[in-house]
Design a protein around this motif. Structure first.
Motif, PDB file in Angstrom:
ATOM      1  N   ASP A   1       3.612   7.095 -11.871  1.00  0.00           N
ATOM      2  CA  ASP A   1       2.428   6.426 -12.697  1.00  0.00           C
ATOM      3  C   ASP A   1       2.150   5.070 -11.877  1.00  0.00           C
ATOM      4  O   ASP A   1       1.228   4.379 -11.918  1.00  0.00           O
ATOM      5  CB  ASP A   1       2.662   5.894 -14.078  1.00  0.00           C
ATOM      6  N   GLU A   2       3.418   4.694 -11.070  1.00  0.00           N
ATOM      7  CA  GLU A   2       3.435   3.401 -10.182  1.00  0.00           C
ATOM      8  C   GLU A   2       2.404   3.506  -8.830  1.00  0.00           C
ATOM      9  O   GLU A   2       2.046   2.555  -8.097  1.00  0.00           O
ATOM     10  CB  GLU A   2       4.613   2.667  -9.791  1.00  0.00           C
TER      11      GLU A   2
ATOM     12  N   ASP B   1      -0.821   3.825  -6.980  1.00  0.00           N
ATOM     13  CA  ASP B   1      -2.089   2.951  -6.947  1.00  0.00           C
ATOM     14  C   ASP B   1      -2.994   4.063  -6.905  1.00  0.00           C
ATOM     15  O   ASP B   1      -3.262   4.887  -6.120  1.00  0.00           O
ATOM     16  CB  ASP B   1      -2.287   1.883  -6.240  1.00  0.00           C
ATOM     17  N   ASP B   2      -4.025   4.183  -7.868  1.00  0.00           N
ATOM     18  CA  ASP B   2      -5.109   5.163  -7.746  1.00  0.00           C
ATOM     19  C   ASP B   2      -5.985   4.985  -6.684  1.00  0.00           C
ATOM     20  O   ASP B   2      -6.427   6.062  -5.907  1.00  0.00           O
ATOM     21  CB  ASP B   2      -6.186   5.116  -8.912  1.00  0.00           C
ATOM     22  N   GLU B   3      -6.223   3.872  -5.908  1.00  0.00           N
ATOM     23  CA  GLU B   3      -6.827   3.610  -4.722  1.00  0.00           C
ATOM     24  C   GLU B   3      -6.143   4.595  -3.490  1.00  0.00           C
ATOM     25  O   GLU B   3      -6.739   4.941  -2.546  1.00  0.00           O
ATOM     26  CB  GLU B   3      -7.095   2.371  -4.372  1.00  0.00           C
TER      27      GLU B   3
ATOM     28  N   GLU C   1       0.844  -1.201   0.012  1.00  0.00           N
ATOM     29  CA  GLU C   1       0.075   0.085   0.024  1.00  0.00           C
ATOM     30  C   GLU C   1       1.132   1.464   0.103  1.00  0.00           C
ATOM     31  O   GLU C   1       0.697   2.225   0.529  1.00  0.00           O
ATOM     32  CB  GLU C   1      -0.906  -0.055   1.271  1.00  0.00           C
ATOM     33  N   HIS C   2       1.888   1.219  -0.445  1.00  0.00           N
ATOM     34  CA  HIS C   2       3.039   2.239  -0.469  1.00  0.00           C
ATOM     35  C   HIS C   2       3.177   2.769   0.671  1.00  0.00           C
ATOM     36  O   HIS C   2       3.774   3.931   0.972  1.00  0.00           O
ATOM     37  CB  HIS C   2       2.560   3.517  -1.438  1.00  0.00           C
TER      38      HIS C   2
END
Lengths: 231, 231, 231, 231
Positions: free
Chosen positions: A73-74, A76-78, A50-51
């Motif tokens: 870009d890596e 996550d949109d969530e 989850e970064h």
């Protein structure tokens, strides 16, 4: 104590010797050092689950500091949704240097956040254009950085709520280098300095700005954000 | 046709040979030339009765252009009241260069309008920071002036409603050079370039900005400004 | 401790029995009570020498609170100059209710500060439109005042830097009731509520707003305001 | 001639007899009628291929008017990207009523755009708070709508660049009903009035506002938006 979370992409430092020489433990470690002592500091990086930005981490964060460059870009949109939601609820956000192109900053601004640039190592002078702003507390009239990457106008962001710094570059350009925004209840500060190949975050005045900005962006109590149908 | 009135102090040109060589008929004559053809232009100067700004003149003026420098204090407070009242009703106002220290600009801003300066004849580059603004119509990304007086930050004005230009100076300074304000129904544009010893107002791009700014500042119809006791 | 000076015209309370019944020791005494305990408070009134606003008093004031109504014109222009200068240096200023027409507020705004009004004793509801603003800390979504004088739009002030409250009035009007401005280094808050014939300043939520606003307007350290010729 | 494209979700009118009675040919047809004669008008609706917003349509559009309500989620993200890109390049955008929750408006604002609401058919009065703004041209001090849906604060949008209207509602609420923004080179106007079950877009003053807003939002020439690496 204000709780600061430093988020760093942490790729350049592991891939590029020149960068590793300047930031051997990662830019996040250097940035963490800016706040240690007077703040509760933790760090999070792109390649963690989850970064590193779980709901729990964000829930306990007052101000999130964001550094990214080659891997926007890596993200996550969530996770971007989650960070945006927390900012709108009141969490502060500091967006540093090349994070102008991060998903979260573009999301909150609604624009491309594009600009002009040149990696020439020329001199930058950041002029305080709003000397009464708390982010300028204790500074001189300008901050000089002997070697930086240039960022030039136009900078495709909404007109800042307040403009604190404007940069002069040796090569002939200018840039709005310190831009304050409020979105929802959250305070956002974009601050230009900081490149992976120059030791910008070791500079005492830059460190002072970062501390001032975190203090400014720390959420206050506020009033209810009540939405939906009324009786 | 938009009706433009150029107000000039008109002292330097009569007192100083160097200035007279650049502006032999006065800065107002050169500025009038910027607008002639497409505008109804008249001029007014400090040493005329009522400084040339009678009620009738102001009544028929859509946009007033103001240049002053060494004799700001000689402008009568009653005339300043009169101009302020007309601006609040909707008359546009262009404030040029050293008129940052004019009574009318300080009156409308509420601040000292002070700044840093150096008469060094260095290069200035005005960057367009708001390329979508009508005052920037038809310009390139920047305007270069080979020899100017330097004005530097901090500039003690309220945060502009919109910032159109930021100047870079060869000597290391920056300045918010094109600042838009609305006060009452009136649109106000402060534009930095223009010194009595450099032929700035002969520059085609500067002339284009002046025409764009007058068009932007021209009053529109508006809605009633109704004040006082309501039933 | 933040040092607050309350300035009151102090005429209605001595001339009008109805007002004296609500504010027997003057509106300034009631306002002083809002801050006592956590602030160093002093008061000043129109009929004192220099209106109580000597250089020494202003020098030691962090935030000045201003209430005036029927005698704005009796305030000496030199004292207005002095207060303006201190605000631009960083002193905070709270402008209350009918002080929208005070010389100092008009001076700092550059506009007429005119509005519509009706003394009808109707209900006012102040909606928080910026729930993240520190001046709204701890409030509900709105504050209801059962009996007030109405102030209606248009309100001839510059667009606020931030708008914190908008009022709804029973009689059909709206008003921008809580307006934040910065001028020079000084923070200015205009707050509408407060009439001499309604006990508005006894209301707990209004008192909370006043304390929040003083905290917000308290000067911070800032950076130098250096003006004039540079080498 | 200014080229206006009206985008409408066009579902309520086909599903609900009450709405069909008010807008038998769709809200887009009524809105098109506002502009016909002096503008080149076309319409586009959700259920057309690419929602009617092909690259060609957007390329020839000066100002896009957007109405949506129950099917915001059905708008394809690629089309939202395309519209956003055109706005940043300069295309104007009018966002009407329940389109506060459209993807394109949330995208451009960076916030939730949430609010309070009640479908009670009470009276709304829109006060002009910026009488000098061109969108207010030719209006009276307020517009009264006898029956509307209520929208109340807080409205989770960035502080508007300029606030033109504030609404008063019979039920006790207020709302920032006319909000101007610039994003990139594009001008955006959010305008609250307009519900599917009240014939708001037949009201002459509302129609005047729509025409004024389209004129205000029409792109001007501008200066280059040059981004990327500089030599």
């Amino acid at each position: 104590m204000v709780r600061v979370t430093i988020w760093n992409e942490y790729r350049h430092e592991r891939e590029d010797d020149e960068v590793a020489a300047i930031y051997p433990d990662g830019i996040h470690a250097t940035l963490a050092g800016v706040f240690e002592g007077n703040h509760e500091v933790e760090t999070a990086t792109l390649d963690e689950p989850e970064h590193g930005l779980t709901e729990e981490v964000l829930e306990r964060t007052d101000v999130l500091v964001w550094w990214g460059h080659e891997a926007h870009d890596e993200v996550d949109d969530e996770i971007v949704d989650r960070v945006q939601e927390r900012v709108l609820e009141g969490m502060g956000l500091l967006v540093l240097h090349s994070a102008h192109f991060s998903k979260i900053f573009k999301r909150l601004m609604g624009t491309t956040c594009n600009l002009q640039w040149r990696e020439d190592g020329g001199t930058e002078r950041l002029w305080v254009v709003d000397p009464g702003h708390p982010i300028a507390d204790g500074l001189d009239e300008s901050i000089e950085l002997p070697e930086t990457e240039m960022y030039g106008e136009p900078f495709d962001v909404p007109e800042p709520d307040r403009l604190v710094f404007t940069s002069w570059f040796e090569g002939g350009e200018v840039f709005r280098s310190g831009c304050c925004y409020q979105r929802g209840n959250g305070r956002i500060f974009y601050f230009r300095p900081g490149h992976e190949t120059f030791p910008i975050y070791e500079n005492d005045e830059i460190r002072r700005v970062l501390r001032n900005a975190v203090e400014w962006a720390t959420p206050t109590e506020g009033a209810p954000r009540t939405f939906g149908e009324r009786e």
